[in-house]
Design a protein around this motif. Structure first.
Motif, PDB file in Angstrom:
ATOM      1  N   LEU A  71      -4.575  20.136   0.441  1.00 50.86           N
ATOM      2  CA  LEU A  71      -4.895  18.874   1.189  1.00 50.86           C
ATOM      3  C   LEU A  71      -5.707  19.090   2.474  1.00 50.86           C
ATOM      4  O   LEU A  71      -5.326  19.768   3.163  1.00 50.86           O
ATOM      5  N   THR A  72      -6.785  18.292   2.497  1.00 55.94           N
ATOM      6  CA  THR A  72      -7.500  18.296   3.527  1.00 55.94           C
ATOM      7  C   THR A  72      -7.645  16.927   4.190  1.00 55.94           C
ATOM      8  O   THR A  72      -7.980  16.033   3.604  1.00 55.94           O
ATOM      9  N   LEU A  73      -7.108  17.019   5.311  1.00 60.89           N
ATOM     10  CA  LEU A  73      -6.881  15.354   6.065  1.00 60.89           C
ATOM     11  C   LEU A  73      -7.981  15.353   7.384  1.00 60.89           C
ATOM     12  O   LEU A  73      -7.504  16.192   8.391  1.00 60.89           O
ATOM     13  N   LYS A  74      -8.945  14.723   7.310  1.00 51.98           N
ATOM     14  CA  LYS A  74      -9.724  14.428   8.593  1.00 51.98           C
ATOM     15  C   LYS A  74      -9.140  13.348   9.136  1.00 51.98           C
ATOM     16  O   LYS A  74      -9.228  12.456   8.813  1.00 51.98           O
ATOM     17  N   LEU A  75      -8.689  13.486  10.593  1.00 48.78           N
ATOM     18  CA  LEU A  75      -8.371  12.432  11.423  1.00 48.78           C
ATOM     19  C   LEU A  75      -9.114  12.113  12.640  1.00 48.78           C
ATOM     20  O   LEU A  75      -9.418  13.063  13.184  1.00 48.78           O
ATOM     21  N   ILE A 105       3.147   9.647  10.140  1.00 52.85           N
ATOM     22  CA  ILE A 105       2.781   9.854  11.359  1.00 52.85           C
ATOM     23  C   ILE A 105       1.785   9.170  12.005  1.00 52.85           C
ATOM     24  O   ILE A 105       1.415   8.509  12.898  1.00 52.85           O
ATOM     25  N   VAL A 106       0.739   9.055  10.733  1.00 56.49           N
ATOM     26  CA  VAL A 106      -0.506   7.852  11.065  1.00 56.49           C
ATOM     27  C   VAL A 106      -0.047   6.553  11.240  1.00 56.49           C
ATOM     28  O   VAL A 106      -0.599   5.809  12.162  1.00 56.49           O
ATOM     29  N   ARG A 107       0.985   6.274  10.676  1.00 57.02           N
ATOM     30  CA  ARG A 107       1.375   4.749  10.648  1.00 57.02           C
ATOM     31  C   ARG A 107       2.342   4.702  12.011  1.00 57.02           C
ATOM     32  O   ARG A 107       2.023   3.867  12.947  1.00 57.02           O
ATOM     33  N   PHE A 150      -4.278   7.363  15.100  1.00 56.91           N
ATOM     34  CA  PHE A 150      -4.785   8.254  13.990  1.00 56.91           C
ATOM     35  C   PHE A 150      -5.670   7.219  13.168  1.00 56.91           C
ATOM     36  O   PHE A 150      -5.111   6.107  12.824  1.00 56.91           O
ATOM     37  N   GLU A 151      -6.656   7.522  12.638  1.00 54.48           N
ATOM     38  CA  GLU A 151      -7.583   6.876  11.771  1.00 54.48           C
ATOM     39  C   GLU A 151      -8.081   7.766  10.528  1.00 54.48           C
ATOM     40  O   GLU A 151      -8.522   8.946  11.049  1.00 54.48           O
ATOM     41  N   ILE A 152      -7.723   7.661   9.432  1.00 47.66           N
ATOM     42  CA  ILE A 152      -7.952   8.525   8.268  1.00 47.66           C
ATOM     43  C   ILE A 152      -9.688   8.384   7.865  1.00 47.66           C
ATOM     44  O   ILE A 152     -10.242   7.497   7.620  1.00 47.66           O
ATOM     45  N   GLU A 153     -10.348   9.538   8.326  1.00 51.19           N
ATOM     46  CA  GLU A 153     -11.839   9.913   7.825  1.00 51.19           C
ATOM     47  C   GLU A 153     -11.951  10.213   6.807  1.00 51.19           C
ATOM     48  O   GLU A 153     -12.806   9.658   6.001  1.00 51.19           O
ATOM     49  N   GLU A 154     -11.123  11.242   6.231  1.00 52.04           N
ATOM     50  CA  GLU A 154     -11.287  11.655   4.956  1.00 52.04           C
ATOM     51  C   GLU A 154     -10.020  12.135   4.443  1.00 52.04           C
ATOM     52  O   GLU A 154      -9.430  13.126   5.190  1.00 52.04           O
ATOM     53  N   LEU A 155      -9.744  12.172   3.171  1.00 51.79           N
ATOM     54  CA  LEU A 155      -8.468  12.799   2.696  1.00 51.79           C
ATOM     55  C   LEU A 155      -9.033  13.278   1.233  1.00 51.79           C
ATOM     56  O   LEU A 155      -9.406  12.564   0.163  1.00 51.79           O
ATOM     57  N   LYS A 184      -8.098   4.020   2.599  1.00 49.90           N
ATOM     58  CA  LYS A 184      -7.906   4.998   3.715  1.00 49.90           C
ATOM     59  C   LYS A 184      -7.177   4.242   5.038  1.00 49.90           C
ATOM     60  O   LYS A 184      -6.410   4.745   5.524  1.00 49.90           O
ATOM     61  N   ASN A 185      -7.302   2.851   4.969  1.00 46.75           N
ATOM     62  CA  ASN A 185      -6.672   2.194   6.199  1.00 46.75           C
ATOM     63  C   ASN A 185      -5.196   2.255   5.988  1.00 46.75           C
ATOM     64  O   ASN A 185      -4.608   1.492   4.735  1.00 46.75           O
ATOM     65  N   ILE A 186      -4.496   2.223   6.962  1.00 48.48           N
ATOM     66  CA  ILE A 186      -3.245   1.971   6.933  1.00 48.48           C
ATOM     67  C   ILE A 186      -2.673   0.677   7.741  1.00 48.48           C
ATOM     68  O   ILE A 186      -2.738   0.847   9.192  1.00 48.48           O
ATOM     69  N   ASP A 187      -2.313  -0.376   7.355  1.00 49.21           N
ATOM     70  CA  ASP A 187      -1.891  -1.498   8.006  1.00 49.21           C
ATOM     71  C   ASP A 187      -0.672  -1.399   8.324  1.00 49.21           C
ATOM     72  O   ASP A 187       0.137  -1.144   7.657  1.00 49.21           O
ATOM     73  N   VAL A 188      -0.229  -2.133   9.300  1.00 48.18           N
ATOM     74  CA  VAL A 188       1.015  -2.182   9.949  1.00 48.18           C
ATOM     75  C   VAL A 188       1.248  -3.678  10.448  1.00 48.18           C
ATOM     76  O   VAL A 188       0.552  -4.491  10.628  1.00 48.18           O
ATOM     77  N   GLU A 189       2.707  -3.768  10.667  1.00 49.57           N
ATOM     78  CA  GLU A 189       3.005  -5.291  10.779  1.00 49.57           C
ATOM     79  C   GLU A 189       2.999  -5.553  12.108  1.00 49.57           C
ATOM     80  O   GLU A 189       2.886  -4.720  13.250  1.00 49.57           O
ATOM     81  N   ASN A 190       2.421  -6.899  12.789  1.00 47.54           N
ATOM     82  CA  ASN A 190       2.458  -7.162  14.087  1.00 47.54           C
ATOM     83  C   ASN A 190       2.788  -8.649  14.060  1.00 47.54           C
ATOM     84  O   ASN A 190       3.383  -9.165  13.232  1.00 47.54           O
ATOM     85  N   LYS A 191       3.026  -9.195  15.337  1.00 48.01           N
ATOM     86  CA  LYS A 191       3.627 -10.229  15.613  1.00 48.01           C
ATOM     87  C   LYS A 191       2.825 -11.501  14.832  1.00 48.01           C
ATOM     88  O   LYS A 191       3.319 -12.434  14.506  1.00 48.01           O
ATOM     89  N   SER A 192       1.541 -11.478  14.854  1.00 44.37           N
ATOM     90  CA  SER A 192       0.883 -12.573  14.339  1.00 44.37           C
ATOM     91  C   SER A 192       0.858 -12.661  12.484  1.00 44.37           C
ATOM     92  O   SER A 192       0.703 -13.811  12.170  1.00 44.37           O
ATOM     93  N   GLU A 193       0.866 -11.660  12.023  1.00 44.93           N
ATOM     94  CA  GLU A 193       0.899 -11.459  10.548  1.00 44.93           C
ATOM     95  C   GLU A 193       1.407 -10.291   9.945  1.00 44.93           C
ATOM     96  O   GLU A 193       1.710  -9.173  10.786  1.00 44.93           O
ATOM     97  N   VAL A 194       1.860 -10.355   8.681  1.00 45.02           N
ATOM     98  CA  VAL A 194       2.643  -9.090   8.251  1.00 45.02           C
ATOM     99  C   VAL A 194       1.593  -8.750   7.115  1.00 45.02           C
ATOM    100  O   VAL A 194       1.157  -9.416   5.981  1.00 45.02           O
TER     101      VAL A 194
END
Length: 286
Positions: free
Chosen positions: A11-15, A187-189, A211-216, A261-271
């Motif tokens: 696995l090669t993960l660019k962050l 961990i990214v989340r 962290f943001e995933i540039e490449e996996l 690539k994007n990992i969305d998380v919950e916030n107060k305004s939206e899920v």
């Protein structure tokens, strides 16, 4: 010590490392309370002249960087927490197997490698090494007046150096397991939830990162790793980096598609709903 590791996958993960708060990488050794950021080149000469807490001459060269050892310590600590807490640090075979260990005459090389993190902007790096732009352009200072907790009196002000530039690192894991891949995504989340800090003076508000995933990239050797098969549909085959003999791949190099690539998380305004790759990755969680 084990001398040979059979490679079933890699696995090669660019962050990308994005500072959410000022990033203070290293405490300075001088007596003027100025913090010195780590730079890629060193010299036997004094690099910084300080007067009354202010830098009056800066002879540091190279670029600011985050040591891979700092990042490895961060990831190891997060793995320990996810595996049951600090009390299992020395005895957890899963941690030892991934990060390696050296105990008396016994040792094991780890399967995870974290590279030093450098500026994410390649053009910026080129300009630095061609002396078009000076290092001090990317360094800011902040003064903090600490309070003595015993007397309640004000201490002498501390002046910190910090940067808000983005960095890029690469994580390589040989023979990654499904559980390890899931933990890397946790961990990214967690970083997006404001739970990850690195560097010094974290208690003073420094060091929060995201962290943001540039490449996996997942290199699969000789058809191993059945856990990857349900995930394969979210990847694109990199033909140039794959190895094929006849109709069979000895090594199939797969790159995660951009939309996953994007990992969305919950916030107060939206899920936000996890993308389909994330759902598939954690489908086997028990």
């Amino acid at each position: 010590m084990r001398e040979f590791l059979r490679l079933d996958n890699k696995l090669t993960l660019k962050l990308k490392i994005k500072p959410v708060s000022p990033l203070n990488i290293k405490l300075g050794a001088d007596t003027k309370n100025v913090v010195a950021l780590l730079t890629t080149e060193s010299s036997s000469e004094t690099k910084i002249d300080v007067e009354k807490g202010d830098i009056i001459q800066d002879r540091r060269v190279g670029e600011i960087y985050i040591p891979g050892s700092t990042l490895k310590g961060l990831f190891k600590n997060r793995f320990i927490i996810m595996n049951g807490g600090e009390k299992k640090k020395e005895e957890d075979p899963a941690i030892k197997n991934l990060f390696g260990y050296s105990e008396d005459d016994n040792s094991l090389k780890g399967r995870i490698f974290l590279q030093d993190a450098y500026f994410a902007d390649e053009k910026l790096r080129k300009e630095i090494y061609e002396n078009v732009r000076e290092l001090k352009e990317f360094i800011k200072t902040r003064a903090i007046t600490p309070i003595d907790h015993f007397t309640g009196k004000v201490k002498d002000p501390l002046k910190f150096e910090y940067t808000v530039e983005e960095f890029l690192t690469e994580i390589i894991v040989n023979n990654v397991t499904l559980d390890e891949l899931q933990k890397l995504f946790f961990i990214v989340r967690d970083s997006k939830l404001g739970e990850i800090r690195i560097g010094n003076s974290k208690t003073r508000g420094f060091g929060e990162i995201a962290f943001e995933i540039e490449e996996l990239r997942f290199d699969n050797y000789i058809g191993k790793n059945s856990f990857f098969e349900p995930l394969k549909q979210y990847f694109t085959r990199d033909i140039d980096n794959s190895i094929k003999i006849g109709n069979k791949y000895l090594c199939e190099s797969m790159v995660l598609q951009k939309e996953y690539k994007n990992i969305d998380v919950e916030n107060k305004s939206e899920v936000k709903e996890p993308n389909n790759f994330i759902k598939a990755l954690f489908k086997e969680v028990k």
